[in-house]
Design a protein around this motif. Structure first.
Motif, PDB file in Angstrom:
ATOM      1  N   TYR A 154      59.534 -24.139 -22.505  1.00  0.00           N
ATOM      2  CA  TYR A 154      59.245 -24.661 -21.178  1.00  0.00           C
ATOM      3  C   TYR A 154      59.869 -23.775 -20.111  1.00  0.00           C
ATOM      4  O   TYR A 154      60.786 -23.007 -20.370  1.00  0.00           O
ATOM      5  N   ASN A 155      59.316 -23.904 -18.915  1.00  0.00           N
ATOM      6  CA  ASN A 155      59.853 -23.179 -17.774  1.00  0.00           C
ATOM      7  C   ASN A 155      59.348 -23.853 -16.520  1.00  0.00           C
ATOM      8  O   ASN A 155      58.393 -24.636 -16.560  1.00  0.00           O
ATOM      9  N   ARG A 156      59.984 -23.538 -15.407  1.00  0.00           N
ATOM     10  CA  ARG A 156      59.568 -24.098 -14.126  1.00  0.00           C
ATOM     11  C   ARG A 156      59.531 -22.988 -13.084  1.00  0.00           C
ATOM     12  O   ARG A 156      60.037 -21.892 -13.300  1.00  0.00           O
ATOM     13  N   GLY A 157      58.964 -23.330 -11.950  1.00  0.00           N
ATOM     14  CA  GLY A 157      58.858 -22.366 -10.874  1.00  0.00           C
ATOM     15  C   GLY A 157      60.217 -21.984 -10.314  1.00  0.00           C
ATOM     16  O   GLY A 157      61.134 -22.796 -10.268  1.00  0.00           O
ATOM     17  N   SER A 158      60.318 -20.734  -9.895  1.00  0.00           N
ATOM     18  CA  SER A 158      61.537 -20.272  -9.223  1.00  0.00           C
ATOM     19  C   SER A 158      61.806 -21.179  -8.023  1.00  0.00           C
ATOM     20  O   SER A 158      60.871 -21.560  -7.303  1.00  0.00           O
ATOM     21  N   ASN A 159      63.062 -21.526  -7.831  1.00  0.00           N
ATOM     22  CA  ASN A 159      63.455 -22.409  -6.720  1.00  0.00           C
ATOM     23  C   ASN A 159      62.689 -23.732  -6.719  1.00  0.00           C
ATOM     24  O   ASN A 159      62.438 -24.306  -5.667  1.00  0.00           O
ATOM     25  N   TYR A 160      62.286 -24.179  -7.915  1.00  0.00           N
ATOM     26  CA  TYR A 160      61.566 -25.448  -8.085  1.00  0.00           C
ATOM     27  C   TYR A 160      60.208 -25.460  -7.391  1.00  0.00           C
ATOM     28  O   TYR A 160      59.639 -26.512  -7.134  1.00  0.00           O
ATOM     29  N   GLN A 161      59.685 -24.287  -7.065  1.00  0.00           N
ATOM     30  CA  GLN A 161      58.398 -24.210  -6.384  1.00  0.00           C
ATOM     31  C   GLN A 161      57.251 -24.385  -7.378  1.00  0.00           C
ATOM     32  O   GLN A 161      57.409 -24.197  -8.576  1.00  0.00           O
ATOM     33  N   ASP A 162      56.082 -24.720  -6.852  1.00  0.00           N
ATOM     34  CA  ASP A 162      54.903 -24.893  -7.692  1.00  0.00           C
ATOM     35  C   ASP A 162      54.513 -23.581  -8.367  1.00  0.00           C
ATOM     36  O   ASP A 162      54.728 -22.495  -7.818  1.00  0.00           O
ATOM     37  N   SER A 171      63.678 -16.748 -14.508  1.00  0.00           N
ATOM     38  CA  SER A 171      63.662 -15.462 -15.206  1.00  0.00           C
ATOM     39  C   SER A 171      63.606 -15.582 -16.731  1.00  0.00           C
ATOM     40  O   SER A 171      63.057 -14.708 -17.389  1.00  0.00           O
ATOM     41  N   HIS A 172      64.160 -16.626 -17.298  1.00  0.00           N
ATOM     42  CA  HIS A 172      64.121 -16.800 -18.756  1.00  0.00           C
ATOM     43  C   HIS A 172      63.463 -18.129 -19.081  1.00  0.00           C
ATOM     44  O   HIS A 172      63.872 -19.156 -18.555  1.00  0.00           O
ATOM     45  N   PHE A 173      62.461 -18.098 -19.951  1.00  0.00           N
ATOM     46  CA  PHE A 173      61.884 -19.361 -20.385  1.00  0.00           C
ATOM     47  C   PHE A 173      62.872 -20.068 -21.313  1.00  0.00           C
ATOM     48  O   PHE A 173      63.657 -19.438 -22.001  1.00  0.00           O
ATOM     49  N   MET A 215      77.791 -17.613 -18.469  1.00  0.00           N
ATOM     50  CA  MET A 215      77.332 -17.406 -19.830  1.00  0.00           C
ATOM     51  C   MET A 215      75.954 -18.036 -20.000  1.00  0.00           C
ATOM     52  O   MET A 215      75.740 -19.181 -19.623  1.00  0.00           O
ATOM     53  N   PRO A 216      74.983 -17.309 -20.553  1.00  0.00           N
ATOM     54  CA  PRO A 216      73.636 -17.847 -20.727  1.00  0.00           C
ATOM     55  C   PRO A 216      73.622 -19.080 -21.629  1.00  0.00           C
ATOM     56  O   PRO A 216      74.363 -19.179 -22.593  1.00  0.00           O
ATOM     57  N   SER A 217      72.755 -20.000 -21.287  1.00  0.00           N
ATOM     58  CA  SER A 217      72.592 -21.237 -22.037  1.00  0.00           C
ATOM     59  C   SER A 217      71.978 -20.963 -23.409  1.00  0.00           C
ATOM     60  O   SER A 217      71.218 -20.014 -23.597  1.00  0.00           O
ATOM     61  N   LYS A 218      72.279 -21.846 -24.356  1.00  0.00           N
ATOM     62  CA  LYS A 218      71.658 -21.764 -25.679  1.00  0.00           C
ATOM     63  C   LYS A 218      70.139 -21.888 -25.551  1.00  0.00           C
ATOM     64  O   LYS A 218      69.390 -21.353 -26.354  1.00  0.00           O
ATOM     65  N   GLU A 245      58.114 -10.277 -32.076  1.00  0.00           N
ATOM     66  CA  GLU A 245      56.687 -10.071 -31.839  1.00  0.00           C
ATOM     67  C   GLU A 245      56.110 -11.192 -30.980  1.00  0.00           C
ATOM     68  O   GLU A 245      55.388 -10.933 -30.011  1.00  0.00           O
ATOM     69  N   TRP A 246      56.433 -12.444 -31.312  1.00  0.00           N
ATOM     70  CA  TRP A 246      55.933 -13.568 -30.518  1.00  0.00           C
ATOM     71  C   TRP A 246      56.463 -13.476 -29.088  1.00  0.00           C
ATOM     72  O   TRP A 246      55.712 -13.658 -28.127  1.00  0.00           O
ATOM     73  N   SER A 247      57.735 -13.203 -28.941  1.00  0.00           N
ATOM     74  CA  SER A 247      58.343 -13.123 -27.603  1.00  0.00           C
ATOM     75  C   SER A 247      57.681 -12.049 -26.748  1.00  0.00           C
ATOM     76  O   SER A 247      57.501 -12.226 -25.543  1.00  0.00           O
ATOM     77  N   ASN A 248      57.308 -10.931 -27.358  1.00  0.00           N
ATOM     78  CA  ASN A 248      56.613  -9.870 -26.619  1.00  0.00           C
ATOM     79  C   ASN A 248      55.260 -10.348 -26.106  1.00  0.00           C
ATOM     80  O   ASN A 248      54.871 -10.049 -24.971  1.00  0.00           O
ATOM     81  N   HIS A 249      54.540 -11.104 -26.934  1.00  0.00           N
ATOM     82  CA  HIS A 249      53.244 -11.641 -26.502  1.00  0.00           C
ATOM     83  C   HIS A 249      53.430 -12.715 -25.440  1.00  0.00           C
ATOM     84  O   HIS A 249      52.624 -12.826 -24.510  1.00  0.00           O
ATOM     85  N   PHE A 250      54.498 -13.490 -25.563  1.00  0.00           N
ATOM     86  CA  PHE A 250      54.776 -14.507 -24.554  1.00  0.00           C
ATOM     87  C   PHE A 250      55.072 -13.844 -23.205  1.00  0.00           C
ATOM     88  O   PHE A 250      54.619 -14.333 -22.155  1.00  0.00           O
ATOM     89  N   LEU A 251      55.802 -12.760 -23.219  1.00  0.00           N
ATOM     90  CA  LEU A 251      56.092 -12.031 -21.990  1.00  0.00           C
ATOM     91  C   LEU A 251      54.793 -11.532 -21.348  1.00  0.00           C
ATOM     92  O   LEU A 251      54.592 -11.665 -20.137  1.00  0.00           O
ATOM     93  N   LYS A 252      53.885 -10.978 -22.156  1.00  0.00           N
ATOM     94  CA  LYS A 252      52.593 -10.515 -21.631  1.00  0.00           C
ATOM     95  C   LYS A 252      51.805 -11.674 -21.022  1.00  0.00           C
ATOM     96  O   LYS A 252      51.184 -11.532 -19.958  1.00  0.00           O
ATOM     97  N   PHE A 253      51.825 -12.809 -21.694  1.00  0.00           N
ATOM     98  CA  PHE A 253      51.158 -14.018 -21.209  1.00  0.00           C
ATOM     99  C   PHE A 253      51.717 -14.436 -19.845  1.00  0.00           C
ATOM    100  O   PHE A 253      50.982 -14.629 -18.877  1.00  0.00           O
ATOM    101  N   SER A 254      53.020 -14.530 -19.754  1.00  0.00           N
ATOM    102  CA  SER A 254      53.678 -14.960 -18.524  1.00  0.00           C
ATOM    103  C   SER A 254      53.429 -13.975 -17.380  1.00  0.00           C
ATOM    104  O   SER A 254      53.113 -14.379 -16.252  1.00  0.00           O
TER     105      SER A 254
END
Length: 193
Positions: A19-27, A105-107, A1-4, A76-85
């Motif tokens: 916040y988010n981090r690199g996949s597999n804790y990578q840089d 995969s999910h911030f 189940m996805p986290s809150k 709307e904000w989430s869509n711009h955040f996706l474009k940014f990422s």
């Protein structure tokens, strides 16, 4: 189940710790210019849709504290955040000759609903380079909003709002002189994922 921390809906007029981090804790930042690229992309894709209160960029993760503009539509904000990422990821993938996801995969996002929590998060974000033993004095870390907030130079940060929260620049600096008890915000921290 996805986290809150993944499912929390981003709503206009509210404050979030993102916040988010690199996949597999990578840089996710490989050289100094990558940090600047991330900030440029953040300004390009997010600055018109939110007020940024604080940020820090660590080699394998980032923290951004922001308030979403009141006049936005839901998502709307989430869509711009996706474009940014995606824009940042595509540039880094090309530069590093790599493929695939750069970040998890999910911030993560936490709704900030009290002034005390907001102030503690601002400190926590600025203190993060010391917490991760990257540098001894967080005030000298280049990839944090601390110096932009205490400076008189122009910035796209919501400096006035942040300083008003602490009353003035001196109180902001004083608040940052003390190590605040991490246990108070522990349930919100990235490491608790």
């Amino acid at each position: 189940m996805p986290s809150k921390k993944i499912k929390t809906r981003i709503e206009p007029g509210k404050v979030y710790h993102v916040y988010n981090r690199g996949s597999n804790y990578q840089d996710v930042f490989f050289k100094p210019s990558d940090y600047l690229l991330f900030l440029e992309k953040m300004a390009k894709y997010l600055a018109d849709y939110c007020s940024i209160y604080a940020y820090v960029l660590i080699p394998n993760h980032y923290h951004i504290l922001l308030r979403v503009n009141d006049d936005l539509e839901i998502n709307e904000w989430s869509n711009h955040f996706l474009k940014f990422s995606l824009s940042y990821t595509n540039k880094i993938n090309y530069q590093e000759n790599r493929n695939g996801s750069l970040f998890l995969s999910h911030f993560r996002r936490i709704h900030v609903d009290t002034e005390d929590y907001l102030k503690r998060l601002i400190f926590y974000i600025h203190y993060n380079p010391c917490k991760h033993e990257i540098i001894n004095d967080f005030k000298s870390y280049k990839y944090s909003s601390y110096n932009s907030i205490v400076s008189l130079k122009p910035t796209r940060l919501a400096r006035v709002e942040v300083l008003d929260l602490f009353e003035n620049v001196e109180e902001f600096k004083n608040y940052h002189l003390f190590l605040h008890e991490e246990a108070v915000i522990k349930k919100y921290l990235l490491e608790e994922e």
